[in-house]
Design a protein around this motif. Structure first.
Motif, PDB file in Angstrom:
ATOM      1  N   LEU A 338       0.841  -1.143   0.073  1.00  0.00           N
ATOM      2  CA  LEU A 338      -0.012  -0.133  -0.138  1.00  0.00           C
ATOM      3  C   LEU A 338       0.994   1.123  -0.023  1.00  0.00           C
ATOM      4  O   LEU A 338       0.532   2.296  -0.668  1.00  0.00           O
ATOM      5  N   MET A 339       2.011   1.135   0.760  1.00  0.00           N
ATOM      6  CA  MET A 339       2.912   2.347   0.686  1.00  0.00           C
ATOM      7  C   MET A 339       3.536   2.554  -0.620  1.00  0.00           C
ATOM      8  O   MET A 339       3.380   3.797  -1.088  1.00  0.00           O
ATOM      9  N   GLY A 340       3.967   1.482  -1.079  1.00  0.00           N
ATOM     10  CA  GLY A 340       4.593   1.701  -2.616  1.00  0.00           C
ATOM     11  C   GLY A 340       3.402   2.120  -3.634  1.00  0.00           C
ATOM     12  O   GLY A 340       3.720   3.149  -4.419  1.00  0.00           O
ATOM     13  N   VAL A 341       2.315   1.583  -3.714  1.00  0.00           N
ATOM     14  CA  VAL A 341       1.222   2.102  -4.658  1.00  0.00           C
ATOM     15  C   VAL A 341       0.931   3.502  -4.332  1.00  0.00           C
ATOM     16  O   VAL A 341       0.852   4.275  -5.206  1.00  0.00           O
ATOM     17  N   SER A 342       0.736   4.025  -2.993  1.00  0.00           N
ATOM     18  CA  SER A 342       0.272   5.450  -2.829  1.00  0.00           C
ATOM     19  C   SER A 342       1.520   6.207  -3.178  1.00  0.00           C
ATOM     20  O   SER A 342       1.387   7.478  -3.707  1.00  0.00           O
ATOM     21  N   TRP A 343       2.918   5.917  -2.777  1.00  0.00           N
ATOM     22  CA  TRP A 343       3.904   6.724  -3.446  1.00  0.00           C
ATOM     23  C   TRP A 343       3.997   6.890  -4.740  1.00  0.00           C
ATOM     24  O   TRP A 343       4.195   8.098  -5.326  1.00  0.00           O
ATOM     25  N   PHE A 344       3.709   5.776  -5.451  1.00  0.00           N
ATOM     26  CA  PHE A 344       3.707   5.798  -6.927  1.00  0.00           C
ATOM     27  C   PHE A 344       2.594   6.660  -7.420  1.00  0.00           C
ATOM     28  O   PHE A 344       2.961   7.605  -8.303  1.00  0.00           O
ATOM     29  N   ILE A 345       1.526   6.637  -6.908  1.00  0.00           N
ATOM     30  CA  ILE A 345       0.315   7.599  -7.298  1.00  0.00           C
ATOM     31  C   ILE A 345       0.854   9.182  -7.169  1.00  0.00           C
ATOM     32  O   ILE A 345       0.571   9.805  -7.976  1.00  0.00           O
ATOM     33  N   SER A 346       1.320   9.306  -5.784  1.00  0.00           N
ATOM     34  CA  SER A 346       1.751  10.837  -5.394  1.00  0.00           C
ATOM     35  C   SER A 346       2.883  11.017  -6.324  1.00  0.00           C
ATOM     36  O   SER A 346       2.798  12.233  -6.730  1.00  0.00           O
ATOM     37  N   GLN A 347       3.824  10.304  -6.659  1.00  0.00           N
ATOM     38  CA  GLN A 347       4.908  10.840  -7.596  1.00  0.00           C
ATOM     39  C   GLN A 347       4.468  11.229  -8.962  1.00  0.00           C
ATOM     40  O   GLN A 347       4.780  12.098  -9.417  1.00  0.00           O
ATOM     41  N   GLY A 357      16.256  21.306 -17.553  1.00  0.00           N
ATOM     42  CA  GLY A 357      17.413  20.443 -17.067  1.00  0.00           C
ATOM     43  C   GLY A 357      18.138  19.595 -17.916  1.00  0.00           C
ATOM     44  O   GLY A 357      19.242  19.210 -17.873  1.00  0.00           O
ATOM     45  N   GLY A 358      17.557  19.624 -19.375  1.00  0.00           N
ATOM     46  CA  GLY A 358      18.130  18.964 -20.151  1.00  0.00           C
ATOM     47  C   GLY A 358      18.106  17.358 -19.937  1.00  0.00           C
ATOM     48  O   GLY A 358      17.469  16.808 -19.188  1.00  0.00           O
ATOM     49  N   GLU A 359      19.218  16.524 -20.764  1.00  0.00           N
ATOM     50  CA  GLU A 359      19.212  15.222 -20.661  1.00  0.00           C
ATOM     51  C   GLU A 359      19.487  14.642 -19.282  1.00  0.00           C
ATOM     52  O   GLU A 359      18.918  13.640 -18.548  1.00  0.00           O
ATOM     53  N   SER A 360      20.282  15.322 -18.603  1.00  0.00           N
ATOM     54  CA  SER A 360      20.601  14.910 -16.985  1.00  0.00           C
ATOM     55  C   SER A 360      19.476  14.985 -16.224  1.00  0.00           C
ATOM     56  O   SER A 360      19.275  14.097 -15.304  1.00  0.00           O
ATOM     57  N   MET A 361      18.705  16.361 -16.323  1.00  0.00           N
ATOM     58  CA  MET A 361      17.620  16.061 -15.425  1.00  0.00           C
ATOM     59  C   MET A 361      16.499  15.143 -15.608  1.00  0.00           C
ATOM     60  O   MET A 361      16.173  14.614 -14.871  1.00  0.00           O
ATOM     61  N   GLN A 362      16.396  14.791 -17.098  1.00  0.00           N
ATOM     62  CA  GLN A 362      15.576  13.857 -17.421  1.00  0.00           C
ATOM     63  C   GLN A 362      15.775  12.442 -16.934  1.00  0.00           C
ATOM     64  O   GLN A 362      14.947  11.636 -16.737  1.00  0.00           O
ATOM     65  N   LEU A 363      16.895  12.157 -17.013  1.00  0.00           N
ATOM     66  CA  LEU A 363      17.477  11.003 -16.539  1.00  0.00           C
ATOM     67  C   LEU A 363      17.240  10.700 -14.929  1.00  0.00           C
ATOM     68  O   LEU A 363      16.949   9.683 -14.621  1.00  0.00           O
ATOM     69  N   GLN A 364      17.619  11.842 -14.399  1.00  0.00           N
ATOM     70  CA  GLN A 364      17.389  11.770 -12.750  1.00  0.00           C
ATOM     71  C   GLN A 364      15.732  11.629 -12.402  1.00  0.00           C
ATOM     72  O   GLN A 364      15.509  10.943 -11.711  1.00  0.00           O
ATOM     73  N   MET A 365      15.043  12.318 -13.351  1.00  0.00           N
ATOM     74  CA  MET A 365      13.645  12.077 -13.081  1.00  0.00           C
ATOM     75  C   MET A 365      13.032  10.534 -13.433  1.00  0.00           C
ATOM     76  O   MET A 365      12.257  10.273 -12.886  1.00  0.00           O
ATOM     77  N   LYS A 366      13.812   9.919 -14.441  1.00  0.00           N
ATOM     78  CA  LYS A 366      13.450   8.660 -14.823  1.00  0.00           C
ATOM     79  C   LYS A 366      13.865   7.672 -13.622  1.00  0.00           C
ATOM     80  O   LYS A 366      13.183   6.645 -13.283  1.00  0.00           O
ATOM     81  N   MET A 367      14.961   7.953 -13.059  1.00  0.00           N
ATOM     82  CA  MET A 367      15.508   7.315 -11.784  1.00  0.00           C
ATOM     83  C   MET A 367      14.541   7.453 -10.685  1.00  0.00           C
ATOM     84  O   MET A 367      14.214   6.432  -9.714  1.00  0.00           O
ATOM     85  N   MET A 368      13.917   8.563 -10.507  1.00  0.00           N
ATOM     86  CA  MET A 368      13.024   8.873  -9.451  1.00  0.00           C
ATOM     87  C   MET A 368      11.561   7.743  -9.585  1.00  0.00           C
ATOM     88  O   MET A 368      11.196   7.726  -8.644  1.00  0.00           O
ATOM     89  N   GLN A 369      11.604   7.680 -10.862  1.00  0.00           N
ATOM     90  CA  GLN A 369      10.259   6.759 -10.915  1.00  0.00           C
ATOM     91  C   GLN A 369      10.373   5.420 -10.208  1.00  0.00           C
ATOM     92  O   GLN A 369       9.527   4.815 -10.093  1.00  0.00           O
ATOM     93  N   THR A 391       2.677   5.649   4.822  1.00  0.00           N
ATOM     94  CA  THR A 391       1.555   5.281   3.830  1.00  0.00           C
ATOM     95  C   THR A 391       0.511   6.440   4.139  1.00  0.00           C
ATOM     96  O   THR A 391       0.186   6.914   3.154  1.00  0.00           O
ATOM     97  N   VAL A 392       0.043   6.847   5.167  1.00  0.00           N
ATOM     98  CA  VAL A 392      -0.914   7.681   5.367  1.00  0.00           C
ATOM     99  C   VAL A 392      -0.349   9.174   4.673  1.00  0.00           C
ATOM    100  O   VAL A 392      -1.138   9.959   4.139  1.00  0.00           O
ATOM    101  N   SER A 393       1.062   9.270   5.282  1.00  0.00           N
ATOM    102  CA  SER A 393       1.748  10.553   4.664  1.00  0.00           C
ATOM    103  C   SER A 393       1.490  10.637   2.996  1.00  0.00           C
ATOM    104  O   SER A 393       1.114  11.695   2.622  1.00  0.00           O
ATOM    105  N   ASN A 394       1.807   9.662   2.476  1.00  0.00           N
ATOM    106  CA  ASN A 394       1.651   9.472   0.938  1.00  0.00           C
ATOM    107  C   ASN A 394       0.005   9.852   0.546  1.00  0.00           C
ATOM    108  O   ASN A 394      -0.191  10.381  -0.377  1.00  0.00           O
TER     109      ASN A 394
END
Length: 415
Positions: A338-347, A357-369, A391-394
């Motif tokens: 539940l924590m992982g799913v709520s985190w994914f939705i929040s993200q 940010g160009g390519e480097s920022m986009q790469l970081q955002m993909k890693m954040m996913q 979970t509640v915080s998410n």
């Protein structure tokens, strides 16, 4: 007598021995059913006509195991001249401490056994790893003394064997509350723990109390959070509008990074956009960070959650246990999922300004996913009370972002 039971009041147990020269030694234990503290007295009687020297060392063996801050690490701990010393890995050589040893002993996640010397003198304390795996020996040396002829030397100390509960260890004295490890946010962790206990006095369920304290903290920071979210959402919309022009500039000057950056800055200036403004939106979140870390530490280390049940969870201080996945042997747990799913939705709902940010920022955002998946795995074996808070915080973040998205869309429509 192999077993001694003290269910009420106090009881003394005396061990004695007399040397061939007539020196009488007594070790007296005072057991009190009302406390976790055991009092001890060591008496040496010199019946001879000449004085004798006394050298008293306390030898104490214990286990040390390193499992990281989140695990049930077993450590050697000592408070020497107001400095907390901790050893949770076998030392390669002897570790020596000199100064006023207020206490020393061995601790794990929820319990501690400590020796309380009852002397303000400067003494020495050493710690050595033993050949046996995970075993350590500590030696505390009292200052040398002389026992006059016909006199008795008496040395007293106490031993605390009990829970790492802040109010209990503080009442023992000797600054034993320093053994409760809440990290660098201790100044916030203690008030939050007191508040959590106060809430539990009303709800009589730590699961509900964790949900309530999470909601209250979120409400306290709501104005800052909303301001931050709106700022980031506006920046996202502005960058999305400029993206075609930014992509054209990057393509046109792809071989000249200096010229590319210069043209991008001109575009930002002419469009009235400050790509660094989103950093200002992060500042309110940074202010909240110590509070959330403090609550994280409280839920991770607080013995108050031990044996507290909530819904299908039998113990909030431990990972929930439903069943082992057949053929894998990994326990199946609902709350971390539940924590992982709520985190994914929040993200997915959170604005991410990658265009500037160009390519480097986009790469970081993909890693954040991948962060929800990574943290779900990391949190799989952590206490259920901590995961409940996360979970509640998410979930609250999801509702906050829904409100912000709606508010920004109205503001954009009005403009």
């Amino acid at each position: 007598q192999d077993e001694v039971s003290v269910t009420d009041g106090k009881k003394d147990i005396t061990f004695s021995w007399t040397s061939p020269e007539g020196v009488a030694i007594k070790k007296i234990y005072e057991i009190d059913a009302a406390t976790y503290t055991l009092k001890q007295r060591f008496e040496v009687t010199n019946p001879s006509s000449a004085s004798v020297r006394e050298k008293l060392d306390i030898v104490w063996d214990g286990h040390i195991e390193h499992h990281g801050r989140e695990g049930n690490t077993k450590s050697f701990v000592a408070l020497v001249s107001s400095d907390l010393e901790r050893v949770d890995k076998k030392p390669k050589s002897e570790v020596r401490y000199s100064g006023v040893v207020e206490w020393f002993g061995y601790s794990q996640k929820y319990f501690i056994s400590t020796f309380l010397p009852e002397t303000g003198a400067s003494t020495t304390l050493s710690a050595n790893g033993l050949p046996e795996e995970g075993l350590m020996r500590s030696v505390y040396s009292y200052p040398e003394d002389t026992i006059p002829a016909g006199k008795t030397s008496v040395t007293s100390w106490e031993v605390y064997l009990g829970p790492l509960e802040y109010d209990i260890v503080k009442a023992v004295g000797y600054n034993l509350q320093e053994s409760v490890n809440y990290g660098w946010v201790e100044f916030l962790a203690k008030p939050l723990l007191d508040f959590l206990k106060w809430l539990n006095g009303y709800f009589h369920n730590y699961g509900i109390s964790i949900i309530v304290i999470t909601v209250i903290i979120r409400l306290l920071f709501l104005p800052l959070t909303i301001k931050s979210m709106i700022s980031m959402k506006k920046m996202q919309i502005q960058m999305e509008k400029l993206k075609p022009k930014m992509d054209a500039i990057r393509e046109k000057f792809k071989d000249d990074k200096a010229k590319q950056n210069s043209e991008l800055m001109k575009l930002y200036t002419s469009s009235g956009v400050n790509p660094l403004a989103s950093l200002g939106g992060c500042f309110p979140l940074l202010i909240q960070l110590p509070v959330f870390i403090a609550l994280y530490d409280v839920l991770l280390h607080s013995i108050d959650l031990r044996h507290s049940a909530f819904l299908w969870i039998t113990d909030l201080s431990e990972p929930e246990t439903l069943f082992d996945i057949p053929g894998v042997g990994i326990p199946f747990r609902i709350l971390p999922l539940l924590m992982g799913v709520s985190w994914f939705i929040s993200q997915k709902m959170t604005p991410m300004t990658t265009a500037a940010g160009g390519e480097s920022m986009q790469l970081q955002m993909k890693m954040m996913q991948f962060m929800p998946i990574i943290f779900t795995v990391m949190f799989w074996g952590l206490p259920s009370g901590l995961i409940l808070y996360w979970t509640v915080s998410n979930i609250l973040s999801i509702f906050q972002q829904m409100y912000v998205n709606h508010r920004v869309s109205i503001m954009q429509g009005g403009s």
